[in-house]
Design a protein around this motif. Structure first.
Motif, short mmCIF file in Angstrom:
data_model
loop_
_atom_site.label_atom_id
_atom_site.label_comp_id
_atom_site.label_asym_id
_atom_site.label_seq_id
_atom_site.Cartn_x
_atom_site.Cartn_y
_atom_site.Cartn_z
N LYS A 254 -12.83 1.29 52.23
CA LYS A 254 -14.12 0.73 51.80
C LYS A 254 -14.07 -0.80 51.83
O LYS A 254 -14.77 -1.47 51.08
N ASP A 255 -13.20 -1.32 52.71
CA ASP A 255 -13.06 -2.76 52.93
C ASP A 255 -12.63 -3.52 51.67
O ASP A 255 -12.97 -4.70 51.51
N TYR A 256 -11.91 -2.84 50.78
CA TYR A 256 -11.44 -3.45 49.53
C TYR A 256 -12.59 -3.95 48.65
O TYR A 256 -12.42 -4.87 47.85
N GLN A 257 -13.75 -3.34 48.80
CA GLN A 257 -14.89 -3.72 47.96
C GLN A 257 -14.72 -3.13 46.56
O GLN A 257 -14.44 -1.94 46.42
N LEU A 258 -14.88 -3.96 45.55
CA LEU A 258 -14.77 -3.50 44.17
C LEU A 258 -16.05 -2.81 43.75
O LEU A 258 -17.13 -3.42 43.72
N ASN A 259 -15.94 -1.52 43.42
CA ASN A 259 -17.06 -0.76 42.89
C ASN A 259 -17.03 -0.92 41.37
O ASN A 259 -16.14 -0.40 40.69
N LEU A 260 -18.00 -1.63 40.83
CA LEU A 260 -17.96 -1.99 39.41
C LEU A 260 -18.17 -0.79 38.51
O LEU A 260 -17.63 -0.75 37.39
N GLU A 261 -18.91 0.23 38.94
CA GLU A 261 -19.07 1.43 38.12
C GLU A 261 -17.75 2.18 38.01
O GLU A 261 -17.35 2.62 36.92
N GLU A 262 -17.03 2.32 39.13
CA GLU A 262 -15.72 2.97 39.10
C GLU A 262 -14.73 2.16 38.26
O GLU A 262 -13.93 2.73 37.51
N TYR A 263 -14.78 0.86 38.42
CA TYR A 263 -13.89 -0.03 37.66
C TYR A 263 -14.14 0.10 36.16
O TYR A 263 -13.20 0.22 35.36
N ALA A 264 -15.41 0.11 35.77
CA ALA A 264 -15.75 0.24 34.34
C ALA A 264 -15.26 1.57 33.78
O ALA A 264 -14.71 1.61 32.66
N ARG A 265 -15.46 2.67 34.52
CA ARG A 265 -14.98 3.98 34.06
C ARG A 265 -13.46 3.98 33.89
O ARG A 265 -12.93 4.50 32.90
N TRP A 266 -12.78 3.41 34.85
CA TRP A 266 -11.31 3.36 34.82
C TRP A 266 -10.81 2.54 33.63
O TRP A 266 -9.84 2.92 32.96
N ILE A 267 -11.46 1.43 33.35
CA ILE A 267 -11.09 0.60 32.20
C ILE A 267 -11.26 1.37 30.90
O ILE A 267 -10.38 1.35 30.02
N GLU A 268 -12.37 2.07 30.77
CA GLU A 268 -12.63 2.83 29.54
C GLU A 268 -11.66 4.01 29.42
O GLU A 268 -11.15 4.28 28.32
N GLN A 269 -11.40 4.71 30.52
CA GLN A 269 -10.48 5.84 30.47
C GLN A 269 -9.07 5.41 30.06
O GLN A 269 -8.36 6.15 29.36
N ASN A 270 -8.67 4.23 30.49
CA ASN A 270 -7.32 3.74 30.19
C ASN A 270 -7.27 2.82 28.97
O ASN A 270 -6.22 2.29 28.63
N GLN A 271 -8.42 2.65 28.31
CA GLN A 271 -8.52 1.88 27.07
C GLN A 271 -7.90 0.48 27.20
O GLN A 271 -7.11 0.05 26.37
N ILE A 272 -8.30 -0.20 28.25
CA ILE A 272 -7.81 -1.56 28.52
C ILE A 272 -8.76 -2.56 27.85
O ILE A 272 -9.98 -2.41 27.91
N GLU A 273 -8.21 -3.58 27.22
CA GLU A 273 -9.03 -4.46 26.38
C GLU A 273 -9.63 -5.66 27.10
O GLU A 273 -10.57 -6.29 26.60
N SER A 274 -9.10 -6.00 28.28
CA SER A 274 -9.61 -7.16 29.03
C SER A 274 -9.70 -6.80 30.51
O SER A 274 -9.05 -5.86 30.97
N ALA A 275 -10.52 -7.56 31.24
CA ALA A 275 -10.72 -7.25 32.66
C ALA A 275 -10.88 -8.53 33.46
O ALA A 275 -11.50 -9.50 33.01
N LEU A 276 -10.34 -8.51 34.67
CA LEU A 276 -10.47 -9.61 35.62
C LEU A 276 -11.40 -9.20 36.76
O LEU A 276 -11.32 -8.08 37.28
N ILE A 277 -12.26 -10.13 37.15
CA ILE A 277 -13.03 -9.99 38.39
C ILE A 277 -12.97 -11.33 39.11
O ILE A 277 -13.19 -12.38 38.50
N ILE A 278 -12.62 -11.31 40.41
CA ILE A 278 -12.72 -12.49 41.25
C ILE A 278 -13.89 -12.25 42.20
O ILE A 278 -13.90 -11.28 42.95
N ASN A 279 -14.87 -13.14 42.15
CA ASN A 279 -16.09 -12.96 42.94
C ASN A 279 -16.51 -14.29 43.58
O ASN A 279 -16.87 -15.22 42.87
N PRO A 280 -16.43 -14.40 44.92
CA PRO A 280 -15.94 -13.42 45.89
C PRO A 280 -14.43 -13.19 45.72
O PRO A 280 -13.72 -14.06 45.24
N GLY A 281 -13.99 -12.01 46.17
CA GLY A 281 -12.59 -11.65 46.00
C GLY A 281 -11.65 -12.54 46.80
O GLY A 281 -11.99 -13.05 47.86
#
Length: 374
Positions: free
Chosen positions: A138-165
Motif C-alpha cells: 500500500k506504498d507504506y501509506q499510514l492508515n490512521l484508522e488502523e493505526y488508532a485501533r492498533w494503539i488502543e488494542q495495545n494500550q500505548i500511551e503516546s503516538a508518533l506521526i510524521i506527515n509527510p512521512g
C-alpha cells in the motif's frame, strides 16, 4: 551527463544511521564534482540578498552572545507561522527537541515504520518503541484508522506521526489528521513531525492552527528542511500544553540557539514572500522529477507529498550498490535506505536539487536501467 570518477571514504557509511556529510566522503576538493540528492532541504532559500547581508554582518554577529531568552526571534517566527508565540520553543535543530521530548515526556510510543531513525534511537530504551509496520503493498501509506485501533488494542500511551512521512514521502490529509487527533484525545502525547509539510501543497496543510484544541499535541519541525539552513541547526516545537512547555524549556541549555541562527530568525518576516515563492518552486521541481522517474523502467516510484521521493530498485541491484555506482561513476549522491527499519535493501531516497541538476540523476538512472535490461 556527469562522468567524474570519485574516490569514496566508504568506512564513514558504517559509522552513522544518517547520510555521511558529502565533504567527508569525497573530500573538499571534489565537492563541486558531486550533486547531493541526500540533501533534503530547500535549495532556493535563504535568498542571495539574505546571504550577502549575513556576510556583511558576520563579524559583529559572531562576536556577540545570542540572547539567553530569544523572545524577539520566537515572536518573529510565531508571526510568520500565525500561532501564539507562547506555544513555541526554539531548538538547536529539531533533533535537540526530539531528544528532550523522548527523554522527559515519553515512556512508550507507537511508531509507524519505516521512520526517521532518531525517533527510535533517542528513546530511553528500545522497549519504549512500539513499532507499527506500514504495508509496502500500500506504498507504506499510514492508515490512521488502523493505526488508532492498533494503539488502543495495545494500550500505548503516546503516538508518533510524521506527515509527510520520512523516508516514504506519504502525505495524510488534514481531515484524516483531525479525525485521528479527536479519536486519540485520551493519549498522553501525540508527537507530530511536520518538517516537510511546507512542500506538500501551495496552501500548507499544517495542524499548527489546531494546537489550542488538542492539549496532548506537540508539533515539531526542522527548519533545516523547509528553510534550507541545516548548518544553522534550527528547529522548533509547538504545543498548548503548559506542562509540556515547562518540561521542555527546563531541559534546554541556556544559549541553545547561536547568534547567527537568531539573526536568521529575525529576517523571516521581511522575506516571507520570498520564502513562499521558494517552496512553491521546490514543489514544481519535485513534480517534474516524479514525472520523469516514473518513466524509467526498473524502478518503482512512490507517490510523495514532500521534496523527496522514495524509489525501489526492481532489477536486482541493491541500494548500496546503486548508491556507490552513482557516486563513483556519475558524481551523484543518493540516500541508501537499507538501514531504515521496515525497508528492504532495494530502496533509495532522492531529493530534488532543481530541474537543471535533477536531469543528471534522470539520465544516470536511465542508463543503469538500460544496462540491466540487456
Amino acid at each position: 551527463m556527469r562522468t567524474a570518477k570519485i574516490n569514496i571514504n566508504k568506512a564513514l557509511f558504517e559509522e552513522t544511521s544518517h547520510s555521511p556529510a558529502l565533504v567527508d566522503i569525497v573530500g573538499e576538493e571534489m565537492l563541486d564534482q558531486v550533486i547531493d540528492y541526500c540533501f533534503i532541504a530547500n535549495p532556493y532559500y535563504p535568498t542571495g540578498e539574505m546571504l550577502e547581508q549575513l556576510q556583511s554582518k558576520l563579524v559583529s554577529i559572531i562576536k556577540a552572545y545570542p540572547s539567553s531568552n530569544p523572545r524577539l526571534a520566537r515572536e518573529m517566527l510565531a508571526e510568520v507561522l500565525a500561532i501564539n508565540p507562547q506555544y513555541l520553543i526554539l531548538g538547536n535543530g529539531a533533533t535537540e527537541l526530539i531528544t528532550i521530548i523522548e527523554k522527559y515526556l515519553i515512556d512508550q510510543i507507537a511508531i509507524p515504520i519505516p521512520t526517521f531513525s532518531e525517533y527510535i534511537e533517542k528513546l530511553k530504551n528500545l522497549d519504549a518503541a512500539k513499532l507499527f509496520h506500514l504495508n509496502p503493498e500500500k506504498d507504506y501509506q499510514l492508515n490512521l484508522e488502523e493505526y488508532a485501533r492498533w494503539i488502543e488494542q495495545n494500550q500505548i500511551e503516546s503516538a508518533l506521526i510524521i506527515n509527510p512521512g520520512n523516508p516514504t514521502g506519504q502525505l495524510m490529509r488534514v481531515d484524516e489528521m483531525k479525525w485521528f487527533l479527536k479519536k486519540m484525545k485520551h493519549l498522553k502525547l501525540i508527537l507530530l513531525d511536520e518538517s516537510f509539510i511546507d512542500f506538500a501543497d501551495e496552501l500548507v496543510p499544517t495542524l499548527l492552527g489546531e494546537l489550542a484544541d488538542y492539549n496532548n499535541l506537540i508539533v515539531v519541525r526542522s527548519m533545516s528542511k523547509h528553510c534550507g539552513v541545516p548548518g544553522l541547526r534550527l528547529g522548533y516545537c509547538a504545543t498548548s500544553n503548559k506542562m509540556f512547555q515547562t518540561e521542555i524549556k527546563e531541559a534546554l541549555p541556556v544559549w541553545n540557539i547561536n547568534s547567527i541562527a537568531e539573526y536568521f530568525l529575525l529576517q523571516l518576516q521581511r522575506t516571507n514572500q520570498e520564502y513562499h515563492n521558494s517552496r512553491i518552486r521546490v514543489i514544481d521541481d519535485v513534480k517534474d522529477l516524479y514525472r520523469k522517474l516514473v518513466e524509467i523502467p526498473g524502478f518503482k516510484v512512490y507517490p510523495t507529498g514532500s521534496n523527496f521521493i522514495l524509489v525501489k530498485i526492481e532489477f536486482g541491484m541493491k541500494a548500496v550498490e546503486l548508491q556507490m555506482h552513482l557516486l563513483e561513476n556519475y558524481g551523484l549522491y543518493v540516500r541508501d535506505c537499507s538501514n531504515k527499519i521496515g525497508l528492504d535493501q532495494y530502496h533509495i531516497r532522492v531529493a530534488s536539487q532543481g530541474k537543471e541538476n535533477d536531469r543528471f540523476l534522470i539520465n544516470a538512472l536511465q542508463s543503469m536501467a538500460e544496462a540491466h535490461s540487456v
